[in-house]
Design an enzyme around this catalytic site. Structure first.
Site, PDB file in Angstrom:
ATOM      1  N   ALA A 252      32.951  43.978  36.611  1.00 18.50           N
ATOM      2  CA  ALA A 252      33.842  44.341  37.720  1.00 18.50           C
ATOM      3  C   ALA A 252      34.609  45.599  37.358  1.00 18.50           C
ATOM      4  CB  ALA A 252      34.823  43.208  37.982  1.00 18.50           C
ATOM      5  N   LYS A 253      35.264  46.169  38.304  1.00 20.00           N
ATOM      6  CA  LYS A 253      36.213  47.254  38.047  1.00 20.00           C
ATOM      7  C   LYS A 253      37.152  47.325  39.232  1.00 20.00           C
ATOM      8  CE  LYS A 253      36.828  50.236  34.730  1.00 20.00           C
ATOM      9  NZ  LYS A 253      36.516  50.001  33.307  1.00 20.00           N
TER      10      LYS A 253
END
Ligand code: NAD
Length: 429
Positions: free
Chosen positions: A118-119
């Site tokens: 994720a980011k």
């Protein structure tokens, strides 16, 4: 008024050496092709699972309301909770956040920690905001993502311009909503509230271990091997210090103000002391000044780019003299530069392996939070060493088996691991 929307995954972007999504996808496509990845899984792994865009209203210190744009992308969560940092920067955009989320997916798989990728990011200039404004922004961003986050769902961490203080605010906001303290919702926290010993040094330590493994593989002695380090922040300064402790000679360092070159070696303890007093390297007289472009092309055995993306490109790759490049930064080398380095026989330890020490100790932090039992720094460092050495060897064996370079091997190995999980789990509904 807050909006959360799932947007349709993008379909590629215009060809551009420096577009991070393109750069990632070019490597992905090559690895998928070499793995003969079946068409269905190729489609699954080429698209992000979920992209969130959220508007974050906060009251600024002057009493006016400002609305910031925030993102959170879950690229793939088949192997476990989504894991990835949050960055505060004016340049944050959906393409970049998506590319970084994909990188996290492959990085977690390379070191075999049970996380997806994720980011997140918020478009803002944190240097022009007060602590109060940053706290309100962080808490409202957390609140707007509250259903997504959680130790089993999505575990953020610091990234560009975010730090342990902000991770404490995220932990507190999430805990206030849950009505009890939940430390494992975020990593990179202060040690006093559940952070891991050794986390701050973990990425630089991982870079040092990767360099030593690369030298071992190439039969180059560690003692006296010359290394140039671009970037003297968390990753660069710690990697430089630990490499010096191991017997390498650090001949050049740089930050955004200047670079310094001394073929006899720079005393890194002294340089760190200078930075603690003066913040930047500008004015530090431990050698000759060099630019951030020149530092990449210096006479040295090892080059560790530990600052920015896209610094090794088709323009300068041919002039690099190092035999080993260990990518402390994310995405320092563009895809066209890969081919040039490959032709020259430069041994590149790719970012998704070389800088994976950070996410590895983030995983240790999450484990310690869930165990409620905290490890000594020696235990953390030893377990990190085991993971980095094993991962390096996994990638290196894959490279030999498939006759490819370390970057392609790292992508192949990680895509293979994520694809294997998809095959076992099947497609729901
Ligand atoms: P940092 O902010 O602590 O340090 C960045 C360094 O780069 C500073 O010395 C800064 O002066 C220098 N810099 C900035 N602009 C520059 C320029 N134009 N030319 C040369 N140097 C420049 O950041 P960090 O945490 O050390 O992260 C560095 C890189 O490593 C980033 O790409 C980051 O995404 C990556 N990374 C960091 C971690 C981590 O745990 N900190 C983990 C994985 C990857």
């Amino acid at each position: 008024m807050e909006t959360i929307s799932n947007v349709t995954p993008r379909e590629g972007a215009p060809g551009n050496e420096e577009n991070p999504f393109e750069a990632m996808m070019e490597r992905f496509d090559r690895a998928a092709d070499l793995l003969s990845l079946d068409a269905g899984l190729y489609k699954v792994l080429r698209n992000p699972e979920r992209q969130i865009i959220t508007s974050i209203p906060i009251t600024m210190d002057n009493g006016e309301i400002e609305v910031f744009k925030g993102y959170r992308v879950h690229y793939n969560t088949s192997r476990g909770p989504a894991k990835g940092g949050i960055r505060y920067d004016l340049a944050v955009n959906l393409d970049e956040v998506t590319a970084l989320a994909a990188w996290m997916t492959w990085k977690c798989a390379v070191v075999d920690v049970p996380f997806g990728g994720a980011k997140g990011g918020v478009v803002c200039d944190p240097f022009r905001m007060s602590q109060g404004e940053l706290e309100r922004l962080t808490r409202r961003y957390t609140a707007s993502l509250i259903e997504l986050l959680g130790p089993e769902k999505d575990v953020p961490a610091p990234d560009v311009n975010t730090n342990e203080k902000m991770m404490a605010w995220i932990m507190d906001t999430y805990s206030m909503h849950k009505r009890h303290t939940v430390t494992a919702v975020v990593t990179g926290k202060p040690i006093a509230i559940g952070g891991s010993r050794g986390r701050k040094e973990a990425t630089g330590r991982g870079v040092m271990i990767s360099v030593k493994e690369a030298l071992r593989e190439l039969g180059i002695p560690v003692l006296g091997t010359k290394v140039a380090v671009q970037g003297f922040g968390n990753v660069g300064s710690i990697a430089a210090k630990l490499m010096q402790d191991e017997g390498l000679t650090v001949v050049a360092i740089s930050d955004k103000t200047t670079g310094i070159y001394n073929p006899d070696g720079i005393n890194i303890d002294d340089a760190v002391e200078w930075i603690q007093k003066n913040r930047f390297l500008d004015g530090y007289k431990a050698g000759d000044p060099v630019t951030n472009e020149q530092i990449l092309e210096l006479e040295c055995d090892v080059l560790a780019p530990c600052a920015l993306e896209n610094v090794i490109t088709r323009k300068n790759a041919g002039s690099i003299k190092a035999k080993v490049i260990a990518e402390g930064a994310n995405g320092p080398t563009t895809a066209p530069a890969d081919a040039i380095l490959d032709a020259k026989g430069v041994f590149v330890v790719p970012d998704i392996l070389a800088n994976a020490g950070g996410v590895t100790v983030s995983y240790f932090e999450w484990v310690q939070n869930r165990e409620g039992y905290y490890w000594t720094e020696e235990v953390v460092n030893e377990r990190l060493r085991e993971v980095m050495v094993r991962s390096f060897n996994d990638v290196s064996s894959f490279a030999k088996k498939h006759n490819v370079n370390m970057r392609t091997a790292a992508y192949m190995l990680s895509i293979d691991r994520v694809a294997a999980v998809h095959r076992l789990r099947g497609v729901y509904a």
